[in-house]
Design an enzyme around this catalytic site. Structure first.
Site, PDB file in Angstrom:
ATOM      1  N   HIS A 111      -6.240  -7.095   5.557  1.00 36.73           N
ATOM      2  CA  HIS A 111      -6.476  -5.693   5.198  1.00 36.73           C
ATOM      3  C   HIS A 111      -7.746  -5.204   5.894  1.00 36.73           C
ATOM      4  O   HIS A 111      -8.700  -5.978   6.061  1.00 36.73           O
ATOM      5  CB  HIS A 111      -6.645  -5.534   3.680  1.00 36.73           C
ATOM      6  CG  HIS A 111      -5.394  -5.118   2.966  1.00 36.73           C
ATOM      7  ND1 HIS A 111      -4.879  -5.824   1.898  1.00 36.73           N
ATOM      8  CD2 HIS A 111      -4.560  -4.049   3.151  1.00 36.73           C
ATOM      9  CE1 HIS A 111      -3.779  -5.206   1.464  1.00 36.73           C
ATOM     10  NE2 HIS A 111      -3.565  -4.132   2.198  1.00 36.73           N
ATOM     11  N   ARG A 147       1.760   2.079  -7.394  1.00 29.77           N
ATOM     12  CA  ARG A 147       0.994   3.157  -8.036  1.00 29.77           C
ATOM     13  C   ARG A 147       1.443   4.513  -7.527  1.00 29.77           C
ATOM     14  O   ARG A 147       1.379   5.517  -8.230  1.00 29.77           O
ATOM     15  CB  ARG A 147      -0.499   2.921  -7.735  1.00 29.77           C
ATOM     16  CG  ARG A 147      -1.465   3.943  -8.306  1.00 29.77           C
ATOM     17  CD  ARG A 147      -2.905   3.620  -7.923  1.00 29.77           C
ATOM     18  NE  ARG A 147      -3.140   3.570  -6.485  1.00 29.77           N
ATOM     19  CZ  ARG A 147      -3.268   4.640  -5.689  1.00 29.77           C
ATOM     20  NH1 ARG A 147      -3.188   5.856  -6.195  1.00 29.77           N
ATOM     21  NH2 ARG A 147      -3.479   4.501  -4.395  1.00 29.77           N
ATOM     22  N   CYS A 166       2.006  -3.608   1.337  1.00 27.97           N
ATOM     23  CA  CYS A 166       1.337  -4.678   2.090  1.00 27.97           C
ATOM     24  C   CYS A 166       1.603  -6.042   1.472  1.00 27.97           C
ATOM     25  O   CYS A 166       1.960  -7.000   2.173  1.00 27.97           O
ATOM     26  CB  CYS A 166      -0.165  -4.420   2.199  1.00 27.97           C
ATOM     27  SG  CYS A 166      -0.545  -3.087   3.354  1.00 27.97           S
ATOM     28  N   GLU A 174      -6.579 -12.016   3.622  1.00 24.10           N
ATOM     29  CA  GLU A 174      -5.851 -12.218   2.372  1.00 24.10           C
ATOM     30  C   GLU A 174      -5.465 -13.690   2.188  1.00 24.10           C
ATOM     31  O   GLU A 174      -4.927 -14.324   3.073  1.00 24.10           O
ATOM     32  CB  GLU A 174      -4.591 -11.339   2.341  1.00 24.10           C
ATOM     33  CG  GLU A 174      -4.889  -9.845   2.386  1.00 24.10           C
ATOM     34  CD  GLU A 174      -5.602  -9.329   1.126  1.00 24.10           C
ATOM     35  OE1 GLU A 174      -5.710 -10.093   0.147  1.00 24.10           O
ATOM     36  OE2 GLU A 174      -6.062  -8.167   1.146  1.00 24.10           O
TER      37      GLU A 174
HETATM   38  N1  PCA Z   1      -1.586  -0.247   3.330  1.00 24.47           N
HETATM   39  C1  PCA Z   1      -0.719  -0.234   2.172  1.00 24.47           C
HETATM   40  C2  PCA Z   1       0.673  -0.166   2.729  1.00 24.47           C
HETATM   41  C3  PCA Z   1       0.528   0.235   4.154  1.00 24.47           C
HETATM   42  C4  PCA Z   1      -0.907   0.065   4.451  1.00 24.47           C
HETATM   43  O1  PCA Z   1      -1.422   0.199   5.563  1.00 24.47           O
HETATM   44  C5  PCA Z   1      -0.967  -1.403   1.231  1.00 24.47           C
HETATM   45  O2  PCA Z   1      -2.108  -1.917   1.196  1.00 24.47           O
HETATM   46  O3  PCA Z   1      -0.070  -1.810   0.506  1.00 24.47           O
END
Ligand code: PCA
Length: 219
Positions: free
Chosen positions: A171, A95, A148, A85
């Protein structure tokens, strides 16, 4: 004579959310607990998928461990590869409700905070290292607007006055076990994700100045 303790690297994953029974981000960071990477000891922590409590737990862990590097990791079901990111934005727009039932819409994360923070990680060098190790990876221009991104923004805000401490967010796709329940969804095996995090941590600890390679998108 007591041995000098290794400085810490803090890696965080998340609890399961959105009806899943596991979260591959926690499985991947947990597998690295106690490893020594580039002279640093990995400490793994699991954050709740809750807007308030996640950042509280993260800040508490940073105060306790005083890490040299913090990499937060989250599941992004549907993404096809390791997603480094680039930017965190100052907005919550959920959402779905978080695990405590909160669903903020268009709320700022930090009142009077900047619109965005860039990652503190050398994401292009990390990208190059992952790809040359045979791990599919990309630069992502948004971490979304759920927990996140909230944690990523709060992390960068907390580190803004600690220039010696690097931080950022990665991610990851579903695990194969999750993808089996979402037919057609892309996935990466846990061992590959752990190796990606190991490599990313090593690069973040050793590469001071990021490299300049094109990895943007046209849309
Ligand atoms: N993914 C979510 C929150 C926790 C996770 O593992 C996100 O992308 O916001």
């Amino acid at each position: 004579m007591t041995a000098t303790p290794f400085p810490h690297v803090l890696l965080t994953g998340f609890a399961p959310f959105d009806g899943e029974s596991s979260n591959p981000s926690w499985e991947a960071v947990q597998a690295l607990e106690g490893e020594i990477i580039a002279g640093h000891r990995v400490v793994a922590r699991c954050l709740p998928v809750e807007f308030g409590a996640s950042l509280h737990a993260l800040r508490h862990a940073i105060e306790e461990l005083m890490p040299s590097l913090v990499i937060c990791v989250g599941q992004a079901g549907g993404r096809t590869q390791i997603s480094l990111e680039r930017v965190a934005i100052n907005v919550d727009d959920a959402r779905i409700p978080d695990n405590a039932g909160a669903q903020p819409v268009d709320e700022v994360i930090v009142l009077d905070g900047p619109a965005a923070y860039f990652t503190g990680l050398p994401v292009k060098a990390m990208l190059a290292a992952l790809r040359s190790s045979g791990i599919p990876a990309e630069i992502s221009q948004t971490a979304g607007t759920f927990v996140c991104n909230h944690v990523f923004y709060g992390l960068m805000h907390a580190l803004r006055e600690q220039p010696g401490v690097r931080g950022g967010f990665i991610h990851i796709p579903y695990s194969p076990a999750q993808a089996a329940l979402h037919p057609g969804a892309p996935s990466l095996p846990p061992a590959v994700v752990s190796q990606a995090l190991r490599l990313s941590t090593a690069i973040a600890l050793t590469v001071q100045h990021d490299v300049r390679i094109a990895a943007g998108t046209t849309h």
